[in-house]
Scaffold this motif. Structure first.
Motif, PDB file in Angstrom:
ATOM      1  N   VAL A  93       0.824  -1.215   0.000  1.00 32.89           N
ATOM      2  CA  VAL A  93       0.000   0.000   0.000  1.00 32.89           C
ATOM      3  C   VAL A  93       0.859   1.267   0.000  1.00 32.89           C
ATOM      4  N   LEU A  94       1.980   1.233   0.716  1.00 33.69           N
ATOM      5  CA  LEU A  94       2.790   2.462   0.767  1.00 33.69           C
ATOM      6  C   LEU A  94       3.353   2.836  -0.599  1.00 33.69           C
ATOM      7  N   TYR A 118      -0.040   7.391  10.997  1.00 32.36           N
ATOM      8  CA  TYR A 118       0.784   6.187  10.804  1.00 32.36           C
ATOM      9  C   TYR A 118       2.193   6.629  10.387  1.00 32.36           C
ATOM     10  N   PHE A 121       3.709   7.550   6.873  1.00 34.06           N
ATOM     11  CA  PHE A 121       3.078   8.649   6.127  1.00 34.06           C
ATOM     12  C   PHE A 121       3.898   9.934   6.236  1.00 34.06           C
ATOM     13  N   ASN A 170      -5.618   4.632  11.589  1.00 30.89           N
ATOM     14  CA  ASN A 170      -4.455   4.235  12.393  1.00 30.89           C
ATOM     15  C   ASN A 170      -3.721   5.520  12.766  1.00 30.89           C
ATOM     16  N   HIS A 201      -7.046  -1.113   6.500  1.00 33.58           N
ATOM     17  CA  HIS A 201      -7.700  -1.653   7.700  1.00 33.58           C
ATOM     18  C   HIS A 201      -9.208  -1.841   7.492  1.00 33.58           C
ATOM     19  N   SER A 231      -3.696  -7.764   3.507  1.00 31.82           N
ATOM     20  CA  SER A 231      -2.486  -8.000   4.301  1.00 31.82           C
ATOM     21  C   SER A 231      -2.623  -7.683   5.783  1.00 31.82           C
TER      22      SER A 231
HETATM   23  C1  PLP Z   1      -2.611   2.616   7.547  1.00 29.36           C
HETATM   24  C2  PLP Z   1      -1.547   1.710   7.007  1.00 29.36           C
HETATM   25  N1  PLP Z   1      -1.167   1.817   5.728  1.00 29.36           N
HETATM   26  C3  PLP Z   1      -0.212   1.037   5.210  1.00 29.36           C
HETATM   27  C4  PLP Z   1       0.417   0.095   5.992  1.00 29.36           C
HETATM   28  C5  PLP Z   1       1.517  -0.709   5.379  1.00 29.36           C
HETATM   29  O1  PLP Z   1       1.026  -1.440   4.336  1.00 29.36           O
HETATM   30  P1  PLP Z   1       1.990  -2.068   3.257  1.00 29.36           P
HETATM   31  O2  PLP Z   1       2.885  -3.010   3.989  1.00 29.36           O
HETATM   32  O3  PLP Z   1       1.063  -2.739   2.305  1.00 29.36           O
HETATM   33  O4  PLP Z   1       2.734  -0.923   2.644  1.00 29.36           O
HETATM   34  C6  PLP Z   1       0.056  -0.070   7.316  1.00 29.36           C
HETATM   35  C7  PLP Z   1       0.729  -1.054   8.163  1.00 29.36           C
HETATM   36  O5  PLP Z   1       0.541  -1.138   9.342  1.00 29.36           O
HETATM   37  C8  PLP Z   1      -0.954   0.763   7.848  1.00 29.36           C
HETATM   38  O6  PLP Z   1      -1.343   0.671   9.121  1.00 29.36           O
END
Ligand code: PLP
Length: 386
Positions: A93-94, A118, A121, A170, A201, A231
């Motif tokens: 996602v990031l 989070y 970010f 988060n 989430h 995930s």
């Molecule tokens: C809000 C949020 N976005 C993204 C992530 C990370 O996701 P990814 O590992 O798919 O980049 C997390 C992981 O805890 C998260 O809480």
């Protein structure tokens, strides 16, 4: 009668996984930090992954039906209309947040970030050479915090053209309502701005459902993308599979034009099989996991109210993360570090989430109840006798 096991994992079993949450944590410490679940994986998901291993399907991944599976899950559980042709795979996602900032907002324009946020970010906009305009969350109708629409408008008026939204939120555990999100969509329209909606989430709600940002109005659909994955909810983060969903042809086309396939590739056969099984056969497990996590949160709330009323904790509406306010308990700003040193429990330090984080700690509630009970006892003991 429950069908799945959430209670029995032991520290030894969890440490043997060797993943982020338990790695490099002293043997006497209980880790309640990194967003991984301390539960056995849903049997249907585990079986799908074992099938990939049995077949030795380790070559380059190809379509396995995941986009259709996500679209039907999103419709059934979030009321979100997804056209599978408007879904594009990502490793995580990031990566999607970064590419969306670049694709959907003008070069050099600042990015709005509600705070506390989070941790990564705070880093991602810088990778695109963007500044962040921080907009602290304000107190919401139920005490868990809400978006400061006036503050966000001021940031857009200063030139920001995108915002990172996290739904459910988060670290505060809020699930925003449609009425809270609609004004943000209106602002995006007014200022020609874009909402990057991280809904990783999304499935983690014990009651009701997550309101996807794109579902709240036409403006929201045309001025946002949705980033998601199985995930977090099914504990597959190391398998590297996520996806972005577009709600207009124009946004799909902009992504196609702006993102080179080498930048977005990285989803894996194992991760795609795990995600597919999660969305097609994982819901009964998730329902029980959500109920178990919620019961953990209620237990923690009641226990802190009884034994440590200076600590303020509200049961989260979504995510498996809780936000504990320890300021009245007299803990320093870096409450998480204090707890590591004095209680031998590892929570995330509030200040790492940015403004609004001082004196707070984030706790991971996706943990077997016996571990939560032991960790809470240590916290109460250390704070009471400090
Ligand atoms: C809000 C949020 N976005 C993204 C992530 C990370 O996701 P990814 O590992 O798919 O980049 C997390 C992981 O805890 C998260 O809480």
């Amino acid at each position: 009668m429950t069908q799945f096991d959430f209670d029995t994992p032991t520290p030894e079993w969890l440490r043997a996984r060797g993943t982020g949450r338990w790695h490099d944590v002293d043997p006497d410490v209980i880790p309640l930090w990194v967003a991984e679940m301390d539960f056995p994986v849903a049997p249907a998901v585990q079986a799908a992954i074992e099938d990939v291993v049995a077949k030795q399907a380790y070559g380059y991944p190809r379509d396995n039906g995941l986009k259709e599976a996500w679209a039907s899950w999103a419709k059934q559980y979030e009321g979100l209309d997804v056209d599978p042709r408007n879904v594009s795979l990502l490793p995580d996602v990031l990566t999607g947040v970064r590419l969306a900032i670049r694709t959907y907002s003008p070069a050099g324009s600042p990015v709005v970030l509600p705070s506390p946020a989070y941790m990564p970010f705070w880093e991602v906009p810088g990778l695109e050479h963007r500044e962040i305009i921080t907009v602290p969350m304000i107190s919401g109708p139920d005490g868990l915090g809400t978006l400061d629409i006036d503050g966000i408008e001021a940031a857009f008026a200063k030139g920001a053209r995108s915002i990172i939204l996290c739904q459910p939120y988060n670290p505060l555990g809020r699930v925003f309502t449609a009425d809270e999100l609609r004004p943000l969509a209106d602002l995006a329209e007014k200022y020609d701005a874009f909402v990057i909606s991280d809904e990783i989430h999304g499935p983690l709600v014990p009651e009701g459902r997550t309101v996807p940002f794109a579902s709240v109005s036409e403006a929201a659909a045309s001025r946002s993308v949705n980033l998601s994955s199985a995930s977090k909810s099914w504990n597959l983060a190391g398998l590297k599979t996520a996806f972005v969903t577009f709600f207009t042809d124009q946004n799909r086309q902009a992504w196609k034009n702006g993102v080179h396939e080498l930048e977005a590739e990285g989803a894996t056969t194992v991760g795609m099989a795990g995600n597919l099984a999660a969305f097609t056969s994982g819901q009964s497990w998730l329902d029980e996991a959500n109920a178990y996590i919620h019961a953990n949160a209620v237990w923690l709330h009641d226990e802190l109210a009884r034994a440590l009323p200076e600590a303020h904790f509200q049961v989260p509406q979504g995510t498996y993360l809780g936000w504990i306010d320890l300021r009245d308990a007299g803990l320093p700003d870096n409450a998480g570090s204090w707890l590591l040193e004095h209680a031998r429990i590892r929570l995330n330090d509030g200040p790492t989430f940015g403004p609004g984080g001082a004196g707070h700690a984030r706790i991971n509630l996706a943990t077997p109840r016996p571990l939560l009970i032991e960790a809470t006892g240590r916290m109460v003991e250390a704070i009471t006798h400090r």
